[in-house]
Design a protein around this motif. Structure first.
Motif, PDB file in Angstrom:
ATOM      1  N   CYS A  84      37.205  35.943  32.932  1.00  0.00           N
ATOM      2  CA  CYS A  84      37.749  36.989  33.804  1.00  0.00           C
ATOM      3  C   CYS A  84      38.775  36.425  34.776  1.00  0.00           C
ATOM      4  O   CYS A  84      39.853  37.006  34.954  1.00  0.00           O
ATOM      5  N   THR A  85      38.482  35.311  35.404  1.00  0.00           N
ATOM      6  CA  THR A  85      39.427  34.763  36.373  1.00  0.00           C
ATOM      7  C   THR A  85      40.690  34.256  35.699  1.00  0.00           C
ATOM      8  O   THR A  85      41.772  34.339  36.285  1.00  0.00           O
ATOM      9  N   SER A  86      40.580  33.767  34.482  1.00  0.00           N
ATOM     10  CA  SER A  86      41.787  33.292  33.793  1.00  0.00           C
ATOM     11  C   SER A  86      42.619  34.452  33.241  1.00  0.00           C
ATOM     12  O   SER A  86      43.776  34.250  32.855  1.00  0.00           O
ATOM     13  N   ALA A  87      42.077  35.659  33.235  1.00  0.00           N
ATOM     14  CA  ALA A  87      42.808  36.830  32.752  1.00  0.00           C
ATOM     15  C   ALA A  87      43.719  37.439  33.818  1.00  0.00           C
ATOM     16  O   ALA A  87      44.499  38.343  33.532  1.00  0.00           O
ATOM     17  N   VAL A  88      43.632  36.967  35.053  1.00  0.00           N
ATOM     18  CA  VAL A  88      44.506  37.453  36.126  1.00  0.00           C
ATOM     19  C   VAL A  88      45.927  36.963  35.850  1.00  0.00           C
ATOM     20  O   VAL A  88      46.143  35.792  35.570  1.00  0.00           O
ATOM     21  N   THR A  89      46.874  37.885  35.910  1.00  0.00           N
ATOM     22  CA  THR A  89      48.270  37.561  35.622  1.00  0.00           C
ATOM     23  C   THR A  89      49.169  38.127  36.722  1.00  0.00           C
ATOM     24  O   THR A  89      48.750  39.013  37.476  1.00  0.00           O
ATOM     25  N   PRO A  90      50.412  37.668  36.805  1.00  0.00           N
ATOM     26  CA  PRO A  90      51.349  38.255  37.774  1.00  0.00           C
ATOM     27  C   PRO A  90      51.579  39.753  37.530  1.00  0.00           C
ATOM     28  O   PRO A  90      51.843  40.504  38.459  1.00  0.00           O
ATOM     29  N   VAL A  91      51.460  40.192  36.296  1.00  0.00           N
ATOM     30  CA  VAL A  91      51.633  41.607  35.969  1.00  0.00           C
ATOM     31  C   VAL A  91      50.437  42.429  36.445  1.00  0.00           C
ATOM     32  O   VAL A  91      50.585  43.579  36.837  1.00  0.00           O
ATOM     33  N   ASN A  92      49.242  41.829  36.431  1.00  0.00           N
ATOM     34  CA  ASN A  92      48.016  42.520  36.837  1.00  0.00           C
ATOM     35  C   ASN A  92      47.218  41.591  37.764  1.00  0.00           C
ATOM     36  O   ASN A  92      46.148  41.109  37.402  1.00  0.00           O
ATOM     37  N   PRO A  93      47.728  41.349  38.990  1.00  0.00           N
ATOM     38  CA  PRO A  93      47.081  40.387  39.888  1.00  0.00           C
ATOM     39  C   PRO A  93      45.771  40.878  40.506  1.00  0.00           C
ATOM     40  O   PRO A  93      44.981  40.073  40.985  1.00  0.00           O
ATOM     41  N   ASP A  94      45.539  42.177  40.497  1.00  0.00           N
ATOM     42  CA  ASP A  94      44.332  42.747  41.106  1.00  0.00           C
ATOM     43  C   ASP A  94      43.274  43.075  40.068  1.00  0.00           C
ATOM     44  O   ASP A  94      42.461  43.974  40.259  1.00  0.00           O
ATOM     45  N   ARG A  95      43.277  42.355  38.991  1.00  0.00           N
ATOM     46  CA  ARG A  95      42.448  42.677  37.835  1.00  0.00           C
ATOM     47  C   ARG A  95      40.956  42.525  38.086  1.00  0.00           C
ATOM     48  O   ARG A  95      40.154  43.274  37.544  1.00  0.00           O
ATOM     49  N   VAL A  96      40.543  41.551  38.888  1.00  0.00           N
ATOM     50  CA  VAL A  96      39.129  41.251  39.095  1.00  0.00           C
ATOM     51  C   VAL A  96      38.649  41.835  40.413  1.00  0.00           C
ATOM     52  O   VAL A  96      39.300  41.703  41.441  1.00  0.00           O
ATOM     53  N   LEU A  97      37.479  42.484  40.359  1.00  0.00           N
ATOM     54  CA  LEU A  97      36.777  42.835  41.580  1.00  0.00           C
ATOM     55  C   LEU A  97      35.320  42.480  41.402  1.00  0.00           C
ATOM     56  O   LEU A  97      34.818  42.417  40.284  1.00  0.00           O
ATOM     57  N   VAL A  98      34.669  42.205  42.512  1.00  0.00           N
ATOM     58  CA  VAL A  98      33.323  41.664  42.480  1.00  0.00           C
ATOM     59  C   VAL A  98      32.382  42.540  43.288  1.00  0.00           C
ATOM     60  O   VAL A  98      32.676  42.901  44.420  1.00  0.00           O
ATOM     61  N   LEU A  99      31.248  42.865  42.675  1.00  0.00           N
ATOM     62  CA  LEU A  99      30.136  43.489  43.381  1.00  0.00           C
ATOM     63  C   LEU A  99      29.126  42.366  43.586  1.00  0.00           C
ATOM     64  O   LEU A  99      28.616  41.807  42.610  1.00  0.00           O
ATOM     65  N   VAL A 100      28.871  42.006  44.820  1.00  0.00           N
ATOM     66  CA  VAL A 100      27.993  40.867  45.089  1.00  0.00           C
ATOM     67  C   VAL A 100      26.739  41.328  45.813  1.00  0.00           C
ATOM     68  O   VAL A 100      26.817  42.043  46.811  1.00  0.00           O
ATOM     69  N   GLU A 101      25.608  40.938  45.265  1.00  0.00           N
ATOM     70  CA  GLU A 101      24.315  41.293  45.842  1.00  0.00           C
ATOM     71  C   GLU A 101      24.095  40.487  47.120  1.00  0.00           C
ATOM     72  O   GLU A 101      24.458  39.310  47.200  1.00  0.00           O
ATOM     73  N   GLN A 102      23.494  41.127  48.099  1.00  0.00           N
ATOM     74  CA  GLN A 102      23.245  40.493  49.383  1.00  0.00           C
ATOM     75  C   GLN A 102      22.532  39.152  49.185  1.00  0.00           C
ATOM     76  O   GLN A 102      21.604  39.031  48.395  1.00  0.00           O
ATOM     77  N   GLY A 103      23.000  38.140  49.912  1.00  0.00           N
ATOM     78  CA  GLY A 103      22.398  36.822  49.849  1.00  0.00           C
ATOM     79  C   GLY A 103      22.952  35.931  48.753  1.00  0.00           C
ATOM     80  O   GLY A 103      22.576  34.769  48.639  1.00  0.00           O
ATOM     81  N   GLN A 104      23.877  36.457  47.936  1.00  0.00           N
ATOM     82  CA  GLN A 104      24.411  35.675  46.815  1.00  0.00           C
ATOM     83  C   GLN A 104      25.811  35.141  47.069  1.00  0.00           C
ATOM     84  O   GLN A 104      26.345  34.411  46.239  1.00  0.00           O
ATOM     85  N   GLY A 105      26.408  35.479  48.192  1.00  0.00           N
ATOM     86  CA  GLY A 105      27.781  35.074  48.466  1.00  0.00           C
ATOM     87  C   GLY A 105      27.998  33.576  48.395  1.00  0.00           C
ATOM     88  O   GLY A 105      29.018  33.109  47.894  1.00  0.00           O
ATOM     89  N   ARG A 106      27.044  32.791  48.849  1.00  0.00           N
ATOM     90  CA  ARG A 106      27.216  31.334  48.830  1.00  0.00           C
ATOM     91  C   ARG A 106      27.109  30.751  47.435  1.00  0.00           C
ATOM     92  O   ARG A 106      27.456  29.599  47.209  1.00  0.00           O
ATOM     93  N   HIS A 107      26.647  31.534  46.468  1.00  0.00           N
ATOM     94  CA  HIS A 107      26.512  31.064  45.091  1.00  0.00           C
ATOM     95  C   HIS A 107      27.717  31.441  44.225  1.00  0.00           C
ATOM     96  O   HIS A 107      27.772  31.058  43.067  1.00  0.00           O
ATOM     97  N   VAL A 108      28.648  32.197  44.791  1.00  0.00           N
ATOM     98  CA  VAL A 108      29.832  32.598  44.026  1.00  0.00           C
ATOM     99  C   VAL A 108      30.751  31.377  43.896  1.00  0.00           C
ATOM    100  O   VAL A 108      31.113  30.763  44.904  1.00  0.00           O
ATOM    101  N   PRO A 109      31.122  31.005  42.665  1.00  0.00           N
ATOM    102  CA  PRO A 109      31.971  29.821  42.481  1.00  0.00           C
ATOM    103  C   PRO A 109      33.333  29.973  43.154  1.00  0.00           C
ATOM    104  O   PRO A 109      33.895  31.064  43.246  1.00  0.00           O
ATOM    105  N   ASP A 110      33.869  28.852  43.582  1.00  0.00           N
ATOM    106  CA  ASP A 110      35.175  28.830  44.245  1.00  0.00           C
ATOM    107  C   ASP A 110      36.277  29.396  43.351  1.00  0.00           C
ATOM    108  O   ASP A 110      37.194  30.045  43.834  1.00  0.00           O
ATOM    109  N   TYR A 111      36.200  29.156  42.044  1.00  0.00           N
ATOM    110  CA  TYR A 111      37.255  29.641  41.153  1.00  0.00           C
ATOM    111  C   TYR A 111      37.270  31.163  41.070  1.00  0.00           C
ATOM    112  O   TYR A 111      38.307  31.747  40.774  1.00  0.00           O
ATOM    113  N   VAL A 112      36.150  31.814  41.355  1.00  0.00           N
ATOM    114  CA  VAL A 112      36.136  33.286  41.418  1.00  0.00           C
ATOM    115  C   VAL A 112      36.771  33.729  42.729  1.00  0.00           C
ATOM    116  O   VAL A 112      37.633  34.608  42.746  1.00  0.00           O
TER     117      VAL A 112
END
Length: 145
Positions: A84-112
């Protein structure tokens, strides 16, 4: 959006299917009239990783449901997040959005986090709760703009 065969790809853990199928899918498909890709429903026989890659490449928006199940126990989590993160392009830069469950923010990888603005994070208290009005409005805005 018309250039894509799928409006919304949803990346999630198998254990989170109830939230995805009965809350998120219902909102996206029934209320917003978007078509979605849900792997437990839409996968065919054959090579799983290639089907996921094809679905991601053919999707306008990529929604990642980052729950404890997804981030800590789902064996395809990093594969799905990387694709998903590698699918982001200049043509579609807003392609990814994230729904994150409470308490999981610190587990989200930096590349996301590197492909997101803070506004593309929708915080969920729990996947056992239905989406609230404000969450639905944010999701709608992020998908349709």
């Amino acid at each position: 959006m018309e250039d894509y065969g799928i409006h919304v790809f949803i990346g999630y853990a198998d254990d989170d299917f109830r939230f995805v199928r009965f809350d998120l899918r219902r909102y996206l498909e029934e209320d917003l009239n978007l078509n979605t890709y849900i792997h437990q429903r839409d996968l065919r026989a054959g090579y799983l990783d290639q089907q996921l890659l094809d679905a991601i490449q053919d999707s306008w928006r990529l929604v990642l449901v980052l729950s404890a199940n997804f981030l800590r126990r789902y064996e395809k989590a990093h594969l799905v997040m990387k694709m998903c993160t590698s699918a982001v392009t200049p043509v579609n830069p807003d392609r990814v959005l994230v729904l994150v469950e409470q308490g999981q923010g610190r587990h989200v990888p930096d590349y996301v986090l590197a492909v997101l603005d803070e506004e593309k994070l929708v915080r969920l208290h729990s996947l056992n709760e239905e989406l609230g009005y404000e969450q639905k409005q944010r999701i709608k805005h992020l998908i349709l703009t």
